[in-house]
Design an enzyme around this catalytic site. Sequence first.
Site, PDB file in Angstrom:
ATOM      1  CB  CYS A 118      -1.000   0.015   1.166  1.00  0.00           C
ATOM      2  SG  CYS A 118      -1.896  -1.375   1.493  1.00  0.00           S
ATOM      3  CG  HIS A 259      -3.519   3.078   2.400  1.00  0.00           C
ATOM      4  ND1 HIS A 259      -4.196   2.709   1.158  1.00  0.00           N
ATOM      5  CD2 HIS A 259      -3.364   2.034   3.002  1.00  0.00           C
ATOM      6  CE1 HIS A 259      -4.528   1.557   1.167  1.00  0.00           C
ATOM      7  NE2 HIS A 259      -3.877   0.960   2.528  1.00  0.00           N
ATOM      8  CG  ASN A 289      -6.965  -1.190   1.399  1.00  0.00           C
ATOM      9  OD1 ASN A 289      -6.210  -0.801   0.526  1.00  0.00           O
ATOM     10  ND2 ASN A 289      -6.533  -1.370   2.657  1.00  0.00           N
TER      11      ASN A 289
HETATM   12  N1  COA Z   1     -18.701 -10.146   8.211  1.00  0.00           N
HETATM   13  C1  COA Z   1     -19.068 -10.559   9.512  1.00  0.00           C
HETATM   14  N2  COA Z   1     -18.301 -11.049  10.400  1.00  0.00           N
HETATM   15  C2  COA Z   1     -17.029 -10.967  10.053  1.00  0.00           C
HETATM   16  C3  COA Z   1     -16.298 -10.622   8.932  1.00  0.00           C
HETATM   17  C4  COA Z   1     -17.193 -10.043   7.959  1.00  0.00           C
HETATM   18  N3  COA Z   1     -16.735  -9.422   6.844  1.00  0.00           N
HETATM   19  N4  COA Z   1     -15.150 -10.788   9.058  1.00  0.00           N
HETATM   20  C5  COA Z   1     -14.807 -11.114  10.271  1.00  0.00           C
HETATM   21  N5  COA Z   1     -15.927 -11.588  10.981  1.00  0.00           N
HETATM   22  C6  COA Z   1     -16.383 -12.185  12.332  1.00  0.00           C
HETATM   23  C7  COA Z   1     -14.993 -12.914  12.808  1.00  0.00           C
HETATM   24  O1  COA Z   1     -15.284 -14.390  12.182  1.00  0.00           O
HETATM   25  C8  COA Z   1     -15.230 -13.079  14.178  1.00  0.00           C
HETATM   26  O2  COA Z   1     -16.090 -13.818  14.656  1.00  0.00           O
HETATM   27  P1  COA Z   1     -16.080 -14.631  16.155  1.00  0.00           P
HETATM   28  O3  COA Z   1     -16.032 -13.639  17.105  1.00  0.00           O
HETATM   29  O4  COA Z   1     -17.436 -15.401  16.082  1.00  0.00           O
HETATM   30  O5  COA Z   1     -14.873 -15.658  15.641  1.00  0.00           O
HETATM   31  C9  COA Z   1     -15.566 -11.620  14.510  1.00  0.00           C
HETATM   32  O6  COA Z   1     -16.113 -11.125  13.106  1.00  0.00           O
HETATM   33  C10 COA Z   1     -14.372 -10.592  14.927  1.00  0.00           C
HETATM   34  O7  COA Z   1     -13.393 -10.989  13.922  1.00  0.00           O
HETATM   35  P2  COA Z   1     -11.940 -10.259  14.123  1.00  0.00           P
HETATM   36  O8  COA Z   1     -11.018 -10.706  13.004  1.00  0.00           O
HETATM   37  O9  COA Z   1     -11.457 -10.185  15.489  1.00  0.00           O
HETATM   38  O10 COA Z   1     -12.624  -8.771  13.723  1.00  0.00           O
HETATM   39  P3  COA Z   1     -11.703  -7.328  14.023  1.00  0.00           P
HETATM   40  O11 COA Z   1     -12.695  -6.716  15.075  1.00  0.00           O
HETATM   41  O12 COA Z   1     -10.486  -7.402  14.277  1.00  0.00           O
HETATM   42  O13 COA Z   1     -12.183  -6.644  12.598  1.00  0.00           O
HETATM   43  C11 COA Z   1     -10.995  -6.107  10.780  1.00  0.00           C
HETATM   44  C12 COA Z   1     -11.584  -7.347  11.401  1.00  0.00           C
HETATM   45  C13 COA Z   1     -10.382  -6.893   9.468  1.00  0.00           C
HETATM   46  C14 COA Z   1     -12.158  -5.054  10.132  1.00  0.00           C
HETATM   47  C15 COA Z   1     -10.138  -5.403  11.503  1.00  0.00           C
HETATM   48  O14 COA Z   1      -9.068  -6.378  12.042  1.00  0.00           O
HETATM   49  C16 COA Z   1      -9.106  -4.395  10.596  1.00  0.00           C
HETATM   50  O15 COA Z   1      -9.722  -3.266  10.154  1.00  0.00           O
HETATM   51  N6  COA Z   1      -7.884  -4.612  10.437  1.00  0.00           N
HETATM   52  C17 COA Z   1      -7.157  -3.810   9.604  1.00  0.00           C
HETATM   53  C18 COA Z   1      -7.183  -4.271   8.346  1.00  0.00           C
HETATM   54  C19 COA Z   1      -6.751  -3.197   7.211  1.00  0.00           C
HETATM   55  O16 COA Z   1      -7.066  -2.340   6.959  1.00  0.00           O
HETATM   56  N7  COA Z   1      -5.903  -3.962   6.297  1.00  0.00           N
HETATM   57  C20 COA Z   1      -5.298  -3.278   5.045  1.00  0.00           C
HETATM   58  C21 COA Z   1      -4.066  -2.737   5.520  1.00  0.00           C
HETATM   59  S1  COA Z   1      -3.281  -1.984   4.180  1.00  0.00           S
END
Ligand code: COA
Length: 332
Positions: A118, A259, A289
């Site tokens: 990114c 970004h 993104n």
């Molecule tokens: N829809 C519904 N539920 C979802 C999901 C989706 N798209 N993706 C994950 N979940 C669920 C998981 O399975 C988990 O369920 P569980 O508690 O029953 O196991 C729950 O949501 C929480 O998952 P988790 O991975 O802990 O979510 P989170 O709060 O960390 O959010 C992101 C996930 C990806 C949104 C978050 O981690 C994030 O924003 N990270 C940065 C990612 C990013 O910006 N990447 C690019 C960088 S360049």
Amino acid sequence: MDRNIPASRILGTGHYLPSQVLTNDDLARRVDTSDEWIRSRTGIGQRHIAAPEEASSDMAAAASRLALEAAGLSPNDLDAIIVGTISPDKRMPACAVYLQQKLGVTNNCPSFDLSAACAGFIYGLGVADAFIRASQSRYVLVVGVELLSRVIDWQDRATCVLFGDGAGAAVLGPSDGDGRGIVSTHLYSDGSKANDLHIPGGGTLMPFSAEVLERREYYVRMNGQEVFKYAVRAISRAAGTAIESNGLTPNDIDWVMPHQANKRILDGVRQRCGVPKERFFINIEETANTSSASVPIVLDQAVRSGHVRRGQNLVFCALGGGFSWGSALVRW
Ligand code: COA
């Protein structure tokens, strides 16, 4: 690198977003997710998806033609083409040479890809600025392009909801010596985080095989929570460095063009770096993104909509796989 006398400036910008749009509701019909979950966690409402016949270099060419037109230059005026991408047309040769071919550049200028995920566009700006500063080149095309819809796992709901396709481009040339241009770039990597955002298979470490295909290891894998925490800290620090190393304060910044990783990451960056909220240019709801394409897309949208005026201070900042990140201060 810190410096106060710009050697290069951005002469023209362009961007391209594919016409096909996939809304959160469309996505929720494919994987177990919902518009509410995606919006509340990421701020994303939709993403653009390339047509089956489109390649990364096609999107890059569309953005680049607009940037060249805005700069008032012809393709053969270019002395170098730099493409930041993790989703090139092929593993070899560079996406940049297909872009060179499609633009009709016949002058044999060096054309290469740069792998900083990114942060690819900001890394490209740093390299282009150094080329111009060293009189290696006069006009350099810098592109961020990603066709992420072909490298993400559409069965992995934690990653596929985040990403979209697109391209952004900028043509750099020598500054006019009036203080406008690329004032500084600061680039960083932390290889200890390499496996928190990566594509495990398909390289020399884990070449393509039936097992790699079966385990879907040729798609993006992400440790979302680690990316989240690190990104807020690193992006806000890099933005702060862009401001402070040039003797400025947050109030001197007219636009932050970050970004578009995730709206909650951007909220964290906003709180930490002290630039007023309304000076952050945000388009993540419409574009999702787009990795290396996101900063130049935001820049071009801001320029073309008349938001950016001569003499304004812009801060670009981004973090992605590597982790690799960086910032740039540009006086427009
Ligand atoms: N829809 C519904 N539920 C979802 C999901 C989706 N798209 N993706 C994950 N979940 C669920 C998981 O399975 C988990 O369920 P569980 O508690 O029953 O196991 C729950 O949501 C929480 O998952 P988790 O991975 O802990 O979510 P989170 O709060 O960390 O959010 C992101 C996930 C990806 C949104 C978050 O981690 C994030 O924003 N990270 C940065 C990612 C990013 O910006 N990447 C690019 C960088 S360049």
